[in-house]
Design a protein around this motif. Structure first.
Motif, PDB file in Angstrom:
ATOM      1  N   ARG A  19      -5.559   2.010  -4.848  1.00 15.27           N
ATOM      2  CA  ARG A  19      -4.683   2.309  -3.862  1.00 15.27           C
ATOM      3  C   ARG A  19      -4.359   3.632  -4.172  1.00 15.27           C
ATOM      4  O   ARG A  19      -3.925   4.242  -5.001  1.00 15.27           O
ATOM      5  CB  ARG A  19      -3.241   1.312  -3.937  1.00 15.27           C
ATOM      6  CG  ARG A  19      -2.383   1.858  -2.711  1.00 15.27           C
ATOM      7  CD  ARG A  19      -1.066   0.768  -2.734  1.00 15.27           C
ATOM      8  NE  ARG A  19      -0.158   1.627  -3.601  1.00 15.27           N
ATOM      9  CZ  ARG A  19       1.106   1.432  -3.217  1.00 15.27           C
ATOM     10  NH1 ARG A  19       1.559   0.461  -2.506  1.00 15.27           N
ATOM     11  NH2 ARG A  19       1.886   1.733  -4.076  1.00 15.27           N
ATOM     12  N   LEU A  20      -4.505   4.528  -2.902  1.00 11.40           N
ATOM     13  CA  LEU A  20      -4.262   5.806  -2.771  1.00 11.40           C
ATOM     14  C   LEU A  20      -3.009   5.939  -1.921  1.00 11.40           C
ATOM     15  O   LEU A  20      -2.713   5.049  -0.917  1.00 11.40           O
ATOM     16  CB  LEU A  20      -5.540   6.516  -1.738  1.00 11.40           C
ATOM     17  CG  LEU A  20      -6.993   6.522  -2.530  1.00 11.40           C
ATOM     18  CD1 LEU A  20      -7.853   7.101  -1.465  1.00 11.40           C
ATOM     19  CD2 LEU A  20      -7.108   6.690  -3.603  1.00 11.40           C
ATOM     20  N   SER A  21      -2.491   7.005  -2.350  1.00  6.93           N
ATOM     21  CA  SER A  21      -1.272   7.672  -1.736  1.00  6.93           C
ATOM     22  C   SER A  21      -1.396   8.815  -1.096  1.00  6.93           C
ATOM     23  O   SER A  21      -1.930   9.569  -1.556  1.00  6.93           O
ATOM     24  CB  SER A  21       0.127   7.487  -2.563  1.00  6.93           C
ATOM     25  OG  SER A  21       0.133   6.048  -3.202  1.00  6.93           O
ATOM     26  N   CYS A  22      -0.530   9.041   0.219  1.00 10.29           N
ATOM     27  CA  CYS A  22      -0.670  10.571   0.578  1.00 10.29           C
ATOM     28  C   CYS A  22       1.065  10.657   0.953  1.00 10.29           C
ATOM     29  O   CYS A  22       1.664   9.871   1.895  1.00 10.29           O
ATOM     30  CB  CYS A  22      -1.328  10.487   2.033  1.00 10.29           C
ATOM     31  SG  CYS A  22      -0.958  11.910   3.058  1.00 10.29           S
ATOM     32  N   ALA A  23       1.624  11.506  -0.022  1.00 13.97           N
ATOM     33  CA  ALA A  23       2.952  11.829   0.439  1.00 13.97           C
ATOM     34  C   ALA A  23       3.249  12.831   1.137  1.00 13.97           C
ATOM     35  O   ALA A  23       2.659  13.910   1.008  1.00 13.97           O
ATOM     36  CB  ALA A  23       3.713  12.086  -1.086  1.00 13.97           C
ATOM     37  N   ALA A  24       3.966  12.718   2.170  1.00 15.66           N
ATOM     38  CA  ALA A  24       4.102  13.980   3.352  1.00 15.66           C
ATOM     39  C   ALA A  24       5.531  14.760   3.136  1.00 15.66           C
ATOM     40  O   ALA A  24       6.522  13.740   2.845  1.00 15.66           O
ATOM     41  CB  ALA A  24       3.824  13.442   4.557  1.00 15.66           C
ATOM     42  N   SER A  25       5.376  16.161   3.176  1.00 15.72           N
ATOM     43  CA  SER A  25       6.934  16.800   3.418  1.00 15.72           C
ATOM     44  C   SER A  25       6.807  17.768   4.624  1.00 15.72           C
ATOM     45  O   SER A  25       5.533  18.263   5.001  1.00 15.72           O
ATOM     46  CB  SER A  25       7.009  17.233   1.983  1.00 15.72           C
ATOM     47  OG  SER A  25       5.979  18.319   1.870  1.00 15.72           O
ATOM     48  N   LYS A  26       7.961  17.754   5.205  1.00 20.74           N
ATOM     49  CA  LYS A  26       8.136  18.824   6.373  1.00 20.74           C
ATOM     50  C   LYS A  26       7.345  18.251   7.588  1.00 20.74           C
ATOM     51  O   LYS A  26       6.972  18.934   8.719  1.00 20.74           O
ATOM     52  CB  LYS A  26       7.295  20.165   6.134  1.00 20.74           C
ATOM     53  CG  LYS A  26       8.074  20.732   4.880  1.00 20.74           C
ATOM     54  CD  LYS A  26       9.374  21.052   5.135  1.00 20.74           C
ATOM     55  CE  LYS A  26      10.202  21.913   4.021  1.00 20.74           C
ATOM     56  NZ  LYS A  26      11.390  22.436   4.129  1.00 20.74           N
ATOM     57  N   ILE A  27       6.716  16.898   7.574  1.00 21.56           N
ATOM     58  CA  ILE A  27       6.133  16.253   8.799  1.00 21.56           C
ATOM     59  C   ILE A  27       6.570  14.743   8.463  1.00 21.56           C
ATOM     60  O   ILE A  27       6.208  14.139   7.457  1.00 21.56           O
ATOM     61  CB  ILE A  27       4.949  16.691   8.974  1.00 21.56           C
ATOM     62  CG1 ILE A  27       4.332  16.130  10.543  1.00 21.56           C
ATOM     63  CG2 ILE A  27       3.841  15.964   7.869  1.00 21.56           C
ATOM     64  CD1 ILE A  27       2.894  16.707  10.812  1.00 21.56           C
ATOM     65  N   MET A  28       6.763  14.101   9.679  1.00 21.27           N
ATOM     66  CA  MET A  28       7.119  12.728   9.477  1.00 21.27           C
ATOM     67  C   MET A  28       6.062  11.890   9.914  1.00 21.27           C
ATOM     68  O   MET A  28       5.430  11.754  10.934  1.00 21.27           O
ATOM     69  CB  MET A  28       8.454  12.519  10.633  1.00 21.27           C
ATOM     70  CG  MET A  28       9.502  12.846  10.026  1.00 21.27           C
ATOM     71  SD  MET A  28      10.953  12.719  11.531  1.00 21.27           S
ATOM     72  CE  MET A  28      11.009  10.793  11.369  1.00 21.27           C
ATOM     73  N   LEU A  29       5.487  11.053   9.005  1.00 27.99           N
ATOM     74  CA  LEU A  29       4.182   9.918   9.341  1.00 27.99           C
ATOM     75  C   LEU A  29       4.542   9.148  10.253  1.00 27.99           C
ATOM     76  O   LEU A  29       3.678   8.819  11.114  1.00 27.99           O
ATOM     77  CB  LEU A  29       3.782   9.440   7.997  1.00 27.99           C
ATOM     78  CG  LEU A  29       3.405  10.559   7.030  1.00 27.99           C
ATOM     79  CD1 LEU A  29       2.945   9.582   5.712  1.00 27.99           C
ATOM     80  CD2 LEU A  29       2.145  11.131   7.217  1.00 27.99           C
ATOM     81  N   SER A  30       5.693   8.960  10.287  1.00 31.82           N
ATOM     82  CA  SER A  30       6.243   7.620  11.303  1.00 31.82           C
ATOM     83  C   SER A  30       5.881   8.115  12.834  1.00 31.82           C
ATOM     84  O   SER A  30       5.832   7.200  13.780  1.00 31.82           O
ATOM     85  CB  SER A  30       7.455   7.134  10.974  1.00 31.82           C
ATOM     86  OG  SER A  30       8.311   8.215  11.388  1.00 31.82           O
ATOM     87  N   ILE A  31       5.952   9.246  13.301  1.00 37.61           N
ATOM     88  CA  ILE A  31       5.858   9.478  14.638  1.00 37.61           C
ATOM     89  C   ILE A  31       4.477  10.484  14.950  1.00 37.61           C
ATOM     90  O   ILE A  31       4.307  10.917  15.838  1.00 37.61           O
ATOM     91  CB  ILE A  31       7.098  10.684  14.990  1.00 37.61           C
ATOM     92  CG1 ILE A  31       7.019  11.827  14.183  1.00 37.61           C
ATOM     93  CG2 ILE A  31       8.216   9.949  14.732  1.00 37.61           C
ATOM     94  CD1 ILE A  31       7.987  12.741  14.595  1.00 37.61           C
ATOM     95  N   ASN A  32       3.633  10.565  14.137  1.00 34.30           N
ATOM     96  CA  ASN A  32       2.345  10.973  14.163  1.00 34.30           C
ATOM     97  C   ASN A  32       1.210  10.351  14.004  1.00 34.30           C
ATOM     98  O   ASN A  32       1.332   9.109  13.081  1.00 34.30           O
ATOM     99  CB  ASN A  32       2.318  12.314  13.422  1.00 34.30           C
ATOM    100  CG  ASN A  32       3.391  13.631  13.775  1.00 34.30           C
ATOM    101  OD1 ASN A  32       3.337  13.903  14.966  1.00 34.30           O
ATOM    102  ND2 ASN A  32       4.433  13.617  13.029  1.00 34.30           N
ATOM    103  N   VAL A  33      -0.183  10.593  14.199  1.00 35.92           N
ATOM    104  CA  VAL A  33      -1.048   9.767  13.898  1.00 35.92           C
ATOM    105  C   VAL A  33      -1.564  10.188  12.601  1.00 35.92           C
ATOM    106  O   VAL A  33      -1.701  11.470  12.163  1.00 35.92           O
ATOM    107  CB  VAL A  33      -2.274   9.953  14.910  1.00 35.92           C
ATOM    108  CG1 VAL A  33      -3.691   9.141  14.336  1.00 35.92           C
ATOM    109  CG2 VAL A  33      -2.075   9.299  16.168  1.00 35.92           C
ATOM    110  N   ALA A  34      -1.694   9.315  11.566  1.00 32.75           N
ATOM    111  CA  ALA A  34      -2.035   9.698  10.253  1.00 32.75           C
ATOM    112  C   ALA A  34      -3.170   8.898   9.787  1.00 32.75           C
ATOM    113  O   ALA A  34      -3.300   7.750  10.301  1.00 32.75           O
ATOM    114  CB  ALA A  34      -0.985   9.279   9.271  1.00 32.75           C
TER     115      ALA A  34
END
Length: 117
Positions: A19-34
Motif C-alpha cells: 500500500r502506497l501513501s501520498c500525503a499532501a500539504s498546502k493542497i486539498m486532495l478532496s477537491i482536486n483530481v489526484a
C-alpha cells in the motif's frame, strides 16, 4: 508550497501486496483530481489510476481488479492498494495532483516498487 510525499514502496515477491501513501500539504486532495503514475526503466511514465473530487476512480486496464485508489480526507492522504503484484508492476510510483483552480500539476518525489522472485 505544495508538497506531496509518497511512502510505502519496497521489494516484494509476485503475488504480494503493498500500500502506497501520498500525503499532501498546502493542497486539498478532496477537491482536486489526484492520480498515481508509474515509470518503469526505459519506459514512459504512465497513468495507473485517478480519483476525482466526487470519489470517482478510473484505472489503467493493466491494474484493474488488482489496484485500488482511496483517499482519507481527514489526513489529506491518498492511497494505492496494490494486490496480486506482478514483475511488470516494477516501477517508480508517483503521486500527482492537478489543481482545479490553476490547472497546475504537482508531483511527489516517487517511491520505488520492485516485484521479483
Amino acid at each position: 508550497q505544495v508538497q506531496l510525499v509518497e511512502s510505502g514502496g519496497g521489494s516484494v515477491q509476485p503475488g504480494d501486496s503493498l500500500r502506497l501513501s501520498c500525503a499532501a500539504s498546502k493542497i486539498m486532495l478532496s477537491i482536486n483530481v489526484a492520480s498515481w503514475y508509474r515509470q518503469a526503466p526505459g519506459k514512459e511514465r504512465e497513468l495507473v489510476g485517478r480519483i476525482t473530487s466526487t470519489d470517482t476512480t478510473t484505472y489503467n486496464e493493466s491494474v484493474k481488479g488488482r489496484f485500488t485508489i482511496s483517499r482519507d480526507k481527514a489526513k489529506n492522504t491518498m492511497y494505492l492498494q496494490m494486490n496480486s503484484l506482478k514483475p511488470d508492476d516494477t516501477a517508480v510510483y508517483y503521486c500527482n495532483v492537478r489543481s482545479s483552480y490553476s490547472g497546475r500539476d504537482y508531483w511527489g518525489q516517487g517511491t520505488q516498487v520492485t516485484v521479483s522472485s
